[in-house]
Each structure stands twice: as structure tokens, then as C-alpha cells.
Design an enzyme around this catalytic site. Structure first.
Site, PDB file in Angstrom:
ATOM      1  N   ASP A 426       0.855  -1.174   0.000  1.00 50.20           N
ATOM      2  CA  ASP A 426       0.000   0.000   0.000  1.00 50.20           C
ATOM      3  C   ASP A 426       0.900   1.235   0.000  1.00 50.20           C
ATOM      4  O   ASP A 426       2.108   1.139   0.245  1.00 50.20           O
ATOM      5  CB  ASP A 426      -0.901  -0.025   1.230  1.00 50.20           C
ATOM      6  N   ARG A 830      -1.811  14.616  -1.549  1.00 51.21           N
ATOM      7  CA  ARG A 830      -3.120  13.975  -1.529  1.00 51.21           C
ATOM      8  C   ARG A 830      -4.177  15.057  -1.753  1.00 51.21           C
ATOM      9  O   ARG A 830      -4.174  16.090  -1.088  1.00 51.21           O
ATOM     10  CB  ARG A 830      -3.361  13.271  -0.204  1.00 51.21           C
ATOM     11  N   LEU A 984       5.053  -0.394 -15.181  1.00 46.46           N
ATOM     12  CA  LEU A 984       3.672  -0.415 -15.650  1.00 46.46           C
ATOM     13  C   LEU A 984       2.790   0.353 -14.680  1.00 46.46           C
ATOM     14  O   LEU A 984       2.788   0.066 -13.476  1.00 46.46           O
ATOM     15  CB  LEU A 984       3.176  -1.859 -15.795  1.00 46.46           C
ATOM     16  N   VAL A 985       2.049   1.339 -15.183  1.00 51.88           N
ATOM     17  CA  VAL A 985       1.116   2.141 -14.385  1.00 51.88           C
ATOM     18  C   VAL A 985      -0.273   1.934 -14.952  1.00 51.88           C
ATOM     19  O   VAL A 985      -0.514   2.201 -16.136  1.00 51.88           O
ATOM     20  CB  VAL A 985       1.497   3.634 -14.410  1.00 51.88           C
ATOM     21  N   THR A 990      -9.153   0.229 -15.788  1.00 53.27           N
ATOM     22  CA  THR A 990      -8.442  -0.685 -16.680  1.00 53.27           C
ATOM     23  C   THR A 990      -8.047  -1.962 -15.954  1.00 53.27           C
ATOM     24  O   THR A 990      -8.014  -3.045 -16.560  1.00 53.27           O
ATOM     25  CB  THR A 990      -7.194   0.012 -17.243  1.00 53.27           C
ATOM     26  N   ARG A1016      -5.925   4.042  -8.087  1.00 55.03           N
ATOM     27  CA  ARG A1016      -7.376   4.050  -7.940  1.00 55.03           C
ATOM     28  C   ARG A1016      -7.919   2.631  -7.763  1.00 55.03           C
ATOM     29  O   ARG A1016      -8.993   2.295  -8.256  1.00 55.03           O
ATOM     30  CB  ARG A1016      -8.034   4.687  -9.161  1.00 55.03           C
ATOM     31  N   ASN A1045      -8.447  -1.289   4.598  1.00 58.77           N
ATOM     32  CA  ASN A1045      -8.585  -1.582   3.172  1.00 58.77           C
ATOM     33  C   ASN A1045      -7.491  -2.498   2.658  1.00 58.77           C
ATOM     34  O   ASN A1045      -7.538  -2.925   1.506  1.00 58.77           O
ATOM     35  CB  ASN A1045      -8.602  -0.276   2.369  1.00 58.77           C
ATOM     36  N   ASP A1046      -6.485  -2.788   3.474  1.00 59.32           N
ATOM     37  CA  ASP A1046      -5.416  -3.698   3.071  1.00 59.32           C
ATOM     38  C   ASP A1046      -5.588  -5.103   3.630  1.00 59.32           C
ATOM     39  O   ASP A1046      -4.765  -5.977   3.347  1.00 59.32           O
ATOM     40  CB  ASP A1046      -4.060  -3.146   3.521  1.00 59.32           C
TER      41      ASP A1046
END
Length: 1363
Positions: A426, A830, A984-985, A990, A1016, A1045-1046
């Protein structure tokens, strides 16, 4: 459809009212209906019965569990059978039980029946004792919890009585006081707070010390006196028990027939603590194991080790060897009997050769049982406990600033730390500190950079870099002070209970350790925001008698801009869930604090007098809704003090605005009053005509309130909220208090206002935004303030209608704000968008009906609430955006660089913007200066497939070119991973396509990339990414995170690591290992992971080696005893040889051995990569990577040593008349010496502990056989060992044979090791030589350069002399 739902709800309420009047079936028929629903296992019904209804209540709650808890596995009666049943789930235990039963068969009996039972009994006993001790600790914890006392209402006595927790039942009324622990899940019915608020602390559940509000059920009276349960005649219907801590669905039907929705804000969860509230009363809805806390009690985590999987394969090979050896013996015995008429050994002539061979097969199964290492499983558990002990006591993994060390919560996967190939991390709170500091903002499309804030942050970073090797972790807003105020005016309770997990003491320690202590400098950085001078200048116009210009257009634009500014900071102050407290007052309540003396009409008159806002207050509701500006919050005053309570200590900032509009800042040092409020002085003209030549100093006053001298303490769920509230406070939009229905906020020029809070729509991962619905005290209009991620906010903004100029203005604001958002993201800030919306009364009533229906629903409640929120959060007016800085943790760039050099691919899975994530990736060196970024952002699946295919071809083409360049380089050097790579981003939308239908192409592309950044991404996507890589690529994965959330990706990964940060301990509670800083990963993986993997691998092969070696001695003997199953040693030595005499040294080496020093492992992370390579390891018997040939090399080496150990004594004693036990004596002694000395040869660390254990093992063997030889007469029938060992050890030939055998057996190993180290230097030696060569080369260059300089300096001297 909406009308249908609403009509159904109205009908249900009408039906309930009729039941209350007696027009419908009585309450008992109603109860039967509820009971039928309960039987359907969809809902739970609670009917409160007093007097004649008590029996009815008992009948209903009889099916519900009581409040007693049992976390133990056993009782006194069930311990033995259940424990044995669990232990015999292991195949090895079943195998040895089978051998014990087989030995009781007379025709295949090999030893005494009691002897064969000893190994299994010892193993079962050791494990049973361990399980009993663990279960006894759980029993003591349960007993302490169940016997705590709580006040429960008794209907017969009409009073509250003290009863034990275990006697509490569903439907009981419970009264709690401040600092009491909540005994069950209780629905809040009464609070001593005038507004029906109760404050709780949930640290026992999620580790968060921030206070959280709970409110009584709507529709209940806010009583000023004690709650009377006799007057409560409502009944409750709610969902069945579940483990979701964040949701609660249900409704309460009052005696009047009104129906009130129930949610998590009405529920007090078990194990939480009452704070800041004198008395609360509630009714129990879930008790005991049906409470949410207990249903989340999953106990310790167990994950299967990959090394144990290889161990199972090795044991299967050992079993195959056992079958082959037994079959060979059986076949040999049959042929022996068939061909030899006069056998040397006594045999049963009555048996046919085939049947005798069959019996011999099972006899040899018993004799050679040692080949299966039964003690290996127990030994591995002991070694892992020792490894965990040293990991937890490593001082380099201890964070003194939070008093927290590493916690190992999974006891069986330590070796997995040394095999990691993919690391998923994260970002916020994991790579960064999660200490949010307000950095800059954009309002009305105009950016305010807050440069003074930036300078302070740079100064802080410089001070931190010069400080000692430490990094301070921040807890939001003065945790220590908030703790002190929580027990104010309360009787402190000494009970501190933990019911979340079975290991209560361990979790208590963990919960206490993971809560960070705030440091002064971080507290100051978070709270103190230096206002932007330009923004302060604009705010000062509100209090001046003149306007910046006489131009009407300019005045109109200024008015619009100022309304945006006021709305912006008002939204920052009230759109949150922050709890306000004070060191002297436990809470701030709106009604208890002195507000402004002006009435509402007076305030409106003041605003109407101000030319900037006079037109706004006279607008129609339609006009207001269409206009971005709606609220006017500043009064027209000539003098006042604009107090900024959060400027830097020891400084006073004075802002002078002259006639020309210039802004002058002057700083004065105030050493004595550094903590006092600082003022910003605004100078302007006294009148609009410029009659006064001298600038008159004016002050905008922060109207004092009763708590002005008190330091407000903001306790927020997330650091983002705290940072925004402190930012609003720096501009005098000060949040002073909160209740269930009101907010108390100071506005500059007005004072303290009470804002009616209508609804809060909390943040969730689907909407990615939060909203508050308030009724503004000045305009009386219903206003919605929303803050959230720009990815969703920018899509739900309003489309202005009307004049072209208004459309151009709003479009300009939107375009400029988007540019500022992109700029903030590139800086790594942020971002949050701030919006507002004004609702008409009819529009609000329609939405309110839908919202109440959703809140009172049980089925599909989340969907209904989401739909209601989305209907409200549309056509929003964009006010501006904020940029909050979240600094990297110390050591993150160095850690990521080391992990990449170690061959570990690092992925970042974050919910932040793409630009922010990429900027952080650059800062932490995940992306190198020469790396190429591949961005994948697609709108459709077809576009995604085409782009992934193109990028895959591009990467493959570039990789082919790079491989051609690197073929000429030295292949013997270790890779440094410094080559150019691809990054890779990919965004969340996607990523959905890539995970569902394009997983194959995504895997190929990502596997070829150096790193991957998923932006995202939702929590579900994080877990799906980890699972995809783990299952498809068959690699070892590690996930690290710090928030709830992790949790999903931590649980899915092979190794889950939680970071104890600012977001509670949910990630820690779900993890296998818990650390306090990301930088600790390098030491944990590169050092401890490498050691654990190497040690356990060595020990595994060593156990197999010594068992195969010793069993082969018995097998070679069968060729000289007619394959009869006889042995040349007594059965006691045979059993104890592997169980005791040779079992302790591997344990010590498995815990303490260090093949490479820690300093070298940290300096050369490539050694970790070599450890996981699927190639021939540096040391043959060192498990740097498991490969099948290692097993067979170990077996062949054991075969060779057994041949030497058997046949050297055989040829030494051939032709003599010694007995079988005398022949076996030097064989056993030689085997013991060979096995122990081989451990010394293969070890890399030797201490006094190792020497002591080796001497103890050898001494115990010789001591045992000597005592056995002296005292035992009939201990090992049919042989008689009396005097055998004494006789053998008194002869010189015994020692000669042992010495010759040992040297001959170990000589090849020593020679091979010497040749291997000479011809194939290890990676450590290569690196050492390389560093030495580079150092010598550097010194030669320096000497050459110095020589050239000296020669150049001498040339002029020579010229002068010649002249």
C-alpha cells in the site's frame, strides 16, 4: 418503484398503529409472526417484557445464546480424546501408531511391545502438554471476563442489580458508566448527555483511540432524568448476528406505532469502552459468541509453509526407500531359506519361503521405522519458536518512539520470509508516514500556495535528516492529552478486557504497543498552518468598510469569490466526523457554550448591509441554487482581532495591508509567550473615500467563547480529516463542538454559531466521498457539503445554466481547479475536492423520505442507502480543492532499492491518483531515472486488450536488445538490477478489464516489467491482483499495508505484514507479522528471512541424512544374518539414537546458525536473490534453494557413510568370535561421531552453546550405554547386553576402529568442501574481493593524480632555476 416502496412502508406503519389500538390480532399473534421470521433465519426479534410479558420474552430469547464465552478447546473430560483425535490427523502419527499395532502381532514382532511405543508416546505427550498450557491460559482469560460485574435491570425489584457478565441475556436492560467495558452488543436507549450522545473508544476492536459518537435511537425522548425501563414498550427487529463491525440493520417500532431505523451509530459493541458519558442505558441485542467482536475471533493465523510441502515430498521418497529396502530384505530372506538347508541363524522351518518373506517384510517395516523422521515435525516447531524469539528481540526492528517491536502472529511460516519473489505494498501509511499536513489549496480556481508552510516543511525535513537514526510517528491531535480528559468526572474502572481473540494477553500487549505516541514536533506540524497572505488579505475585505474597487463587475466577481472562500472553509470545518474535546472539558456541547449575542435577524441585517452579500440574501431559492455562492459568513465591522491559533510557536505574524494593497509580513520572536495566540493585523483606510491619510489598524476578532482559553483537541478517524479541520481553524473557522444534531463552529466576525446537522453520509470505498446535510443558521436553507476524490467529484458537478458569463466563470473555475489538481498530484500531494449544493424544501423532503425508508430497511439496506446518497450527491458546485502532504517514511527509498537488488519485484497498490502514485514512486526510488513508464488507461475492454498487446511486444523487443548487450558481460557477477526497466502504471478501471478477461496478457506484461503501480484500486482489486500473481505464476507473495482496506490482500498473500500506523490495528490483527516501519522489511527479509530459510532447510536435510545413514547400518547387517530382521544393537539404543542422542544439535544449529553475517546480507541484497535461484547452491548441503537433486545427493552421501561405518568395523573384526552386540558397539559409536562431526563441518557458526550441546549429546550416549551395560540383565531380550560396552571400551581396537571409520567417512566431504571453495568462490568472497580490488584501484588513481599534481607544481620551479 419508489412510490411502491414508500406506500408499502406507510401501510406497515398503519398496520402497526392499528395493532396498537387493538384492531388487529393481539401481540401474541404478532410475536408468532416474528418468531416465524426468526425461524427463517433472516431476522432477530426482541420483545421487551415486564410483568406479564416476562414469560413471553423468555420464550423468544430462549433460542439466543447467552453472554458466557468459551474460547477453550477442551474440558477435563474431553481433553484426552479430542487432543488425540487432532494429533492423529497427522499422517506421521498414524503411521507410527500402525507400527505399534503391527509390533503386537507375534509373527512380525521385532522389539518389545513397550519399546516401540516410546517414540510416539513422547511426541504425543510433548504436544499435549503444549496444547494444555495454551488452553489453560484461555480458560483463565475466559473466567476473568465471564465473572466481571455489570448493572442489569431486574423487573421484580424495579432496580438495577450487579450480575456477572455470563448471566446477561438478550433483552436485558444494562446500565453503564464512564470507563466501563461494554459486556455485549447493546442498542443505545438512553444517555446522560442532553443530546443523546454517547462516546466510545474502540481500541480493543480496531486499535483506534479516537473517540466515536453513538446516539440513542431516533424517536426516543431525550430525558434529563434516569431512564425507566418500565416505560419502554417498543419492540426491536434486526438482522441475525454477523461479523461485520461496521454495519447494523434493523428497526424499532415504538408504542405509538412509529418505526425508527437502526444502524451502527445506535449500537455499542462488546469490548468497547464508554468515554466522556456519565451514564448510558441500553438493551442487549447480541450476547456472547453472537456478538460482533466474538464472531471476529478467528484465533491465531495458520498458513501452510512451502518448505513443509517439500518436506512432505521428501518423506514420501523416504517411505519409498523404506518399501524398497523391506522388499529387498523379504526377497533375500525367502531366497535364503529356499537355498540354504542349514542356516546359521535359527529359523522356523515350518514356514514356506514366500510366507516367511512376507512376515519379514513387515518385521523390517518395524525395524527400519527410524527412516521416517517422526521427531522432525516437532523439531521444526521448536526451531521456529526459537527463530521467532530472536526475531522479536532484534533491537534493529524495535521502534523506540512508539515503543513497539515486531510481532510474529503466524508461527509456522518464518522460512517463507526467505523466499519472497513479489511484494505488494500500500502507499498511504505504508510507504508514507500518514501524518497529513495541510500544504496548499485552490479556491475559485485560484491557487494559494502557502509558501510559508512549504518553508516550514523543508526546515523540518532538514532537521530530521540531521537527527539521529529515528523517525517520529504521529497520532492525530495530541493523544496523550485526549487520554487525560477521557476519565474526567468519571469513576475509573480497573477492568481492561479483551475479547477479540483467544490470546487476550498477547493482544493487550499488541494493542498497547501499536498505538503510536505523538511527538511535539509532529503535533505542531499537523496543527499549525501558516495562512496564505493573499487569502488573508481577501478575507480582510469582508471586515473593511470599503471595497477593493468601485467597479461593479469587479465587486460582483469579488463577492462571488469571497462566498466561495467562506463556503470552502466552512465545508472544511463541518464536513467531517471529528470529535472535539478539551483538557478541561470532556466534550463540547453546542447548547452549553456561549454563542454570539446577536439574534438571527440581526445577523441577516448585518449581511444585508454588506454590499458584497446584500444581493445574495434577497435571491430566490432558485437563484441561489443556480449560483455558486450561497452563504455569507462575515460581518461588517471596523475593528476586531483575527486570531490565528496555529501559527508557529515563538513567533508572531503581523500582516499589514496598506492603502496600495501591499502585504507586509513581519516576524517577532516571543520567547515568553510562545504558546499564546498570534494575531494578524490588517491595516486599511478608515473610510471608502480615502479621507484619512494614515492607515488605520483594524482587527478581525475571533469572538471569545467559554472555552477559548482551552486547547481544542480534535480526534479524527483519519489524519486527513484532522489536517483539514486544523486548516479551517487557522483561518478562524474553528470547530468547537459536536452533538448528534448540532455542530458548534466559530466564524470570523460573527462568533460561535450552532449549525443544525441533519444527516451525515459517511465515506465509503464505492462512493469515495463524504457529505453532510445541514441547515444553515443564517439562510435557513438545507445545504449539502461534499468532499471526496476528484475522480468521482469531477463527474457529478453541475452544468450551469443561464447567462453565458456565468457559464464561462464556472467553466474557468473547473478547468483551473483541474490544472491545480494535476499539479498537486505531480508533487505527491493527496487531493480532495470540496463542493456544495443547496436544496429546496420540497426536494429535501422527497430525498428524506427515501433516506428514511433505506435506513429502516433490513434487506438490501446498503444498496438503498447507496442509491439515496447518489441521488443527493449530484449537480454539485465545485468550491475548490486541497493538497495535503504525506511525507515518506524514513528509509523507504533505501529499503525498496535493497529489495529490488534482492530480486524481489515491488508492486504498489493504492487508491490515490495516478500522478500522486507516480510521484511517490519516484521519491522512493521505485522508478529509476532511466526507467520507462508504460501507462495503461483505457475506457473499453477492446482498447485495453490492444494496448496491452502492443506494450507486451514493445517490452519483449526491448528485452531482446538488452539481453544481447548483456551477453558479453561477466556472467559470474551478481546482478545489481540497475539496468533500465519498464514500469507499468494502470488505473482502477483498466485493472478491472485486466483481471477479468485479459489476465493472461496482463500477466505476461507485468512479469516483464520491473515494477507495477496500480492506481485508484479498491480493496477487492488489491486482493485479486495478489491472488492472480500467486496462483498463476506460482511465486511467493508478500503483502504489506496499514489500514482496513489492506486486510483482504494481506490475508490472500503467502506472507501478510501489517504496519501499526495511524489507521488502527485491523491490518495488524489480520497479518502474519506486524512491524512499525516499512524500513524494517529489509532486515526482516534479507537477514532473518535468509537465515530462517537456510537453517530450516539445513535441518530438514540433516534429519533425513542421519536417519538414512543409521537405517542403512541395519540394512547392511541383514546380508549377514540371513535377512531375518535381526539387529546388531539393543532395541533401546536403536530407539533412543535418533530420538535423543542426535536430535538436540540440529535444533541448536537451526536456531543459531548464521551462514552469512547480517552486515553482509544487508550490504549485498543480491545474496537473497541467489538464495531463491533455481540453480546449484553455493554449498551443497546448504538449502539455498530446494531442488530434488539435493535430496538424492544427501541420500547418496548417507549411503556412502553407512557403508564405511559398517564395513570398516566388519573387516576389523572379521574372523573373531565377538557377538552381535560387541560388533554393533563400534558401529554405533562411529555413527554417532560421524553424524555429530558432520554437523560441525557444515555449520557456519560455533559458540560455546554448540560445543556444550555436542559434548552433551556424545556424553549422554556413552553414559547411557555404559550404565545400560552395567545394570541391565534382561532389558533387551533375547540378547543380553550385560558387560558388552564395558568390555569393548576397555580395548584399544575399539578406539582405533572408531577413529579410522570416522576419518574415512568424513574425508570426502572435507576434501570436496575445500576443492569447491577453492575452485568456486562463494558470492560473499567474490564481493569481498571485488570491493577490495575497487578500493585498491581507487587508491592507485588517487596516488597517480597526486603524483601528477606534484609534478606539475615542480615544473615552474625547474623553469625558474634554469632561468
Amino acid at each position: 418503484m419508489e412510490g411502491h416502496h414508500w406506500m408499502a412502508n406507510q401501510c406497515r406503519q398503519l398496520l402497526l398503529r392499528q395493532r396498537g389500538r387493538g384492531d388487529v390480532p393481539t401481540k401474541r399473534s404478532e410475536n408468532s409472526d416474528f418468531s416465524s421470521q426468526k425461524c427463517n433465519m433472516k431476522r432477530r426479534t426482541i420483545i421487551v417484557g415486564q410483568g406479564h410479558d416476562q414469560q413471553e420474552q423468555r420464550d423468544i430469547v430462549r433460542g439466543y445464546k447467552g453472554n458466557i464465552i468459551h474460547t477453550t478447546k477442551y474440558t477435563l473430560l474431553t481433553f484426552i480424546p479430542i487432543n488425540l483425535f487432532q494429533q492423529f490427523h497427522r499422517a506421521a502419527n498414524l503411521y507410527f501408531l500402525f507400527l505399534i499395532l503391527l509390533n503386537w502381532v507375534p509373527v512380525v514382532e521385532a522389539f518389545q511391545k513397550e519399546i516401540t511405543m516410546i517414540p510416539l508416546l513422547i511426541v504425543l505427550t510433548v504436544i499435549a502438554i503444549k496444547d494444555a498450557l495454551e488452553d489453560y491460559k484461555r480458560y483463565l482469560s475466559d473466567k476473568k471476563i465471564n465473572n466481571n460485574v455489570v448493572q442489569v435491570y431486574c423487573g421484580k425489584e424495579k432496580a438495577y442489580n450487579d450480575i456477572r457478565w455470563k448471566d446477561v441475556q438478550v433483552g436485558d436492560f444494562v446500565r453503564l458508566s464512564c470507563n466501563d467495558i461494554i459486556p455485549a452488543d447493546i442498542l443505545l436507549l438512553y444517555s446522560s448527555d442532553l443530546h443523546g450522545i454517547c462516546y466510545i473508544e474502540t481500541s480493543n476492536l480496531d486499535g483506534e483511540t479516537n473517540l466515536k459518537q453513538r446516539k440513542i435511537v431516533s424517536g426516543l425522548p431525550l430525558q434529563g432524568e434516569e431512564f425507566n425501563p418500565e416505560s419502554f414498550h417498543s419492540h426491536i427487529e434486526c438482522e441475525n448476528p454477523n461479523n461485520d463491525l461496521g454495519t447494523f440493520r434493523g428497526f424499532m417500532v415504538h408504542s405509538s406505532g412509529a418505526r425508527a431505523g437502526l444502524d451502527s451509530n445506535n449500537l455499542l459493541l462488546r469490548s468497547c469502552t464508554i468515554r466522556n458519558t456519565e451514564t448510558v442505558v441500553g438493551i442487549v441485542v447480541y450476547a456472547g459468541h453472537e456478538t460482533k467482536a466474538m464472531m471476529n475471533n478467528s484465533g491465531p493465523r495458520y498458513k501452510r509453509s512451502h518448505l513443509e510441502k517439500h518436506l512432505n515430498i521428501a518423506i514420501l521418497w523416504c517411505f519409498l526407500l523404506l518399501i524398497i529396502m523391506c522388499f529387498t530384505t523379504a526377497l533375500g530372506h525367502g531366497l535364503w531359506l529356499k537355498q540354504l538347508k542349514n542356516a546359521i541363524f535359527s529359523v522356523d522351518d515350518g514356514l514356506a519361503p514366500a510366507l516367511a518373506g512376507f512376515y519379514t517384510f513387515w518385521t523390517m517395516i518395524i525395524v527400519l521405522q527410524v527412516l521416517i523422521p517422526i521427531s522432525l515435525y516437532v523439531s521444526i516447531e521448536i526451531v521456529k519458536l526459537g527463530q521467532i524469539y530472536f526475531i522479536q528481540n532484534d533491537l534493529s526492528l524495535y521502534n523506540e518512539h512508539v515503543d513497539c517491536s515486531i510481532q510474529c502472529r503466524a508461527l509456522n511460516i518464518t522460512e517463507n520470509l526467505g523466499q519472497i519473489q513479489y511484494l505488494f505494498s500500500d502507499k498511504t501509511g505504508t510507504l508514507t508516514e500518514n501524518n497529513m499536513v495541510f500544504r496548499r489549496c485552490s479556491i475559485y480556481g485560484i491557487e494559494y500556495p502557502h509558501e510559508e508552510n512549504g518553508c516550514r516543511l523543508e526546515m523540518y525535513e532538514a532537521e530530521k535528516s540531521e537527527a539521529t537514526d529515528c523517525s517520529v510517528t504521529l497520532k492525530s491531535a495530541s493523544r496523550s492529552k485526549s487520554q487525560s480528559c477521557r476519565s474526567l468526572s468519571c469513576n475509573c474502572s480497573s477492568v481492561y478486557l479483551h475479547t477479540l481473540t483467544a490470546q487476550s494477553e498477547e493482544d493487550e500487549k499488541l494493542s498497547n504497543q501499536v498505538l503510536p505516541r505523538t511527538s511535539a514536533i509532529h503535533r505542531q506540524m499537523t496543527k499549525e498552518v501558516v495562512p496564505d497572505p493573499e487569502l488573508v488579505k481577501k478575507l480582510s475585505w469582508l471586515c473593511s468598510a470599503t471595497q477593493p474597487s468601485g467597479n461593479v463587475i469587479v465587486e460582483k466577481n469579488s463577492s462571488l469569490e469571497l462566498t466561495y472562500i467562506t463556503d470552502f472553509f466552512l465545508a472544511l470545518g463541518i464536513c467531517n466526523s471529528v470529535v472535539v474535546s478539551s483538557p478541561t472539558q470532556p466534550q463540547y456541547v453546542a447548547g452549553e457554550i456561549q454563542t454570539s449575542h446577536k439574534s438571527l435577524d440581526e445577523r441577516k441585517q448585518i449581511f444585508q448591509c454588506f454590499p458584497l452579500f446584500s444581493g445574495f440574501l434577497t435571491q430566490s431559492p432558485t437563484q441561489r441554487r443556480g449560483s455558486p455562492c450561497s452563504l455569507s459568513l462575515f460581518t461588517r465591522r471596523k475593528t476586531g482581532v483575527f486570531t490565528l491559533s496555529s501559527l508557529p510557536s515563538n513567533t508572531i505574524e503581523k500582516l499589514f495591508v496598506t492603502q496600495e494593497g501591499n502585504v507586509n509580513l513581519s516576524r517577532e520572536v516571543d520567547e515568553t509567550n510562545g504558546d499564546k495566540m498570534k494575531d494578524i493585523f490588517v491595516s486599511t483606510n478608515a473610510d471608502s473615500n480615502g479621507a484619512s491619510d494614515n492607515a488605520q489598524e483594524m482587527r478581525i476578532e475571533d469572538v471569545p467563547s467559554s472555552g477559548m482559553d482551552d486547547e481544542l483537541l480534535y480526534e479524527a478517524v483519519s489524519p486527513d480529516e484532522a489536517a483539514l479541520v486544523h486548516a479551517a481553524r487557522s483561518y478562524c473557522f474553528t470547530l468547537r463542538g459536536r452533538s448528534a444534531d448540532d455542530l458548534l463552529i466559530d466564524l470570523p466576525g460573527i462568533g460561535t454559531l450552532t449549525v443544525q446537522l441533519l444527516h451525515i453520509l459517511p465515506f465509503d470505498s464505492n462512493r469515495k466521498r463524504m457529505s453532510v446535510v445541514v441547515r444553515h443558521p443564517l439562510t435557513g436553507k438545507v445545504t449539502v457539503y461534499t468532499k471526496g476524490a476528484d475522480s468521482v467529484i469531477m463527474d457529478i458537478l453541475e452544468t450551469p445554466k443561464g447567462a453565458e458569463q456565468a457559464w464561462e466563470t464556472y467553466n474557468h473555475i473547473k478547468v483551473q481547479t483541474q490544472k491545480h489538481l494535476d499539479s498537486y498530484a505531480r508533487e505527491g500531494l493527496r487531493t480532495l475536492c470540496i463542493t456544495k449544493k443547496v436544496l429546496g424544501e420540497k426536494e429535501y423532503e422527497v430525498w428524506l423520505k427515501r433516506q428514511l425508508l433505506a435506513e429502516s430497511s433490513i434487506d438490501n439496506r446498503e444498496e438503498l442507502l447507496l442509491d439515496s446518497a447518489e441521488r443527493l450527491e449530484t449537480n454539485l458546485t465545485l468550491l475548490g480543492t486541497t493538497g495535503i502532504v504525506d511525507r515518506l517514511q524514513e528509509g523507504v527509498p533505501e529499503t525498496i532499492e535493497s529489495l529490488q537488488r534482492a530480486g524481489i519485484k515491488v508492486w504498489v497498490l493504492t487508491g490515490d491518483k495516478q500522478e500522486t502514485a507516480v510521484n511517490i514512486a519516484y521519491a522512493c526510488k521505485l522508478i529509476g531515472p532511466n526507467d520507462q513508464i508504460l501507462t495503461v488507461n483505457c475506457e473499453t475492454k477492446d482498447d485495453c486488450a490492444a494496448l496491452l498487446e502492443d506494450l507486451k511486444l514493445e517490452v519483449q523487443h526491448s528485452a531482446g536488445q538488452m539481453s544481447k548487450k548483456t551477453t558479453s558481460e561477466d556472467s559470474g557477477e551478481l546482478s545489481s538490477n540497475s539496468n533500465v526497466g519498464f514500469i507499468l502504471v494502470i488505473d482502477g478501471r483498466t485493472l478491472d478489464y485486466a483481471l477479468k478477461d485479459l489476465s493472461g496478457c496482463f500477466l505476461e506484461l507485468s512479469h516483464s516489467c520491473k515494477a507495477v503501480i496500480c492506481c485508484r484500486s479498491t480493496p477487492l482489486q488489491k486482493s485479486q491482483v495478489v491472488q492472480l500473481i500467486r496462483d498463476k505464476l506460482k511465486v511467493m507473495t508478500l503483502a504489506v499495508g496499514d489500514g482496513a482496506n489492506d486486510v483482504s490482500m494481506i490475508q490472500v498473500s503467502d506472507v501478510g505484514i501489517g504496519i501499526s500506523g495511524q489507521e488502527g490495528i485491523q491490518a495488524v490483527m489480520s497479518s502474519d507479522f506486524a512491524i512499525s516501519r516499512f524500513k524494517h522489511l529489509s532486515k526482516l527479509l534479507l537477514v532473518h528471512g535468509h537465515w530462517c530459510f537456510s537453517r530450516l532447510g539445513n535441518m530438514m536435510f540433516y534429519f533425513i541424512y542421519k536417519n538414512v545413514m543409521f537405517v542403512n547400518l541395519l540394512f547392511w547387517y541383514q546380508f549377514f544374518c540371513g535377512f531375518s530382521g535381526s539387529v546388531m544393537t539393543n532395541s533401546w539404543v536403536l530407539i533412543f539414537f535418533n530420538l535423543f542422542f542426535t536430535s538436540v544439535p540440529p535444533l541448536i544449529y537451526g536456531i543459531l546458525d548464521k551462514d552469512i553475517p547480517a552486515e553482509q546480507l544487508m550490504q549485498m541484497p543480491e545474496l537473497y536473490q541467489a538464495a531463491n535461484a533455481s540453480e546449484v547452491p553455493t554449498h551443497v548441503n546448504t538449502l539455498l534453494a530446494y531442488a530434488p537433486f539435493l535430496f538424492w545427493m544427501t541420500v547418496l552421501d548417507a549411503f556412502y557413510q553407512s557403508l564405511v561405518c559398517f564395513f570398516v568395523p566388519y573387516f576389523a573384526y572379521v574372523g573373531s568370535d565377538i557377538g552381535e552386540l560387541s560388533f554393533g558397539s563400534p558401529i554405533n559409536a562411529s555413527a554417532l561421531l560421524i553424524i555429530l562431526l558432520l554437523q560441525v563441518i557444515e555449520s557456519h557458526t560455533t559458540t560455546w552453546i554448540h560445543v556444550f550441546v555436542l559434548v552433551l549429546s556424545g556424553g549422554s550416549y556413552f553414559g547411557f550405554v555404559l550404565i545400560f551395560s552395567i545394570s541391565c540383565l534382561n532389558c533387551s531380550p533375547p540378547t543380553n547386553p550385560l558387560g558388552v560396552e564395558m568390555l569393548q571400551m576397555s580395548q584399544p581396537l575399539f578406539y582405533i576402529v572408531c577413529t579410522l571409520t570416522t576419518v574415512t567417512a568424513l574425508m570426502p566431504r572435507v576434501v570436496f568442501r575445500a576443492l569447491h571453495n577453492t575452485m568456486h568462490l562463494s558470492a560473499l568472497m567474490l564481493t569481498s574481493y571485488r570491493e577490495k580490488a575497487e578500493s585498491e584501484k581507487y587508491h592507485r588513481r588517487r596516488q597517480h593524480k597526486t603524483l601528477n599534481v606534484s609534478m606539475a607544481s615542480r615544473q615552474p620551479d625547474c623553469a625558474d632555476n634554469s632561468a
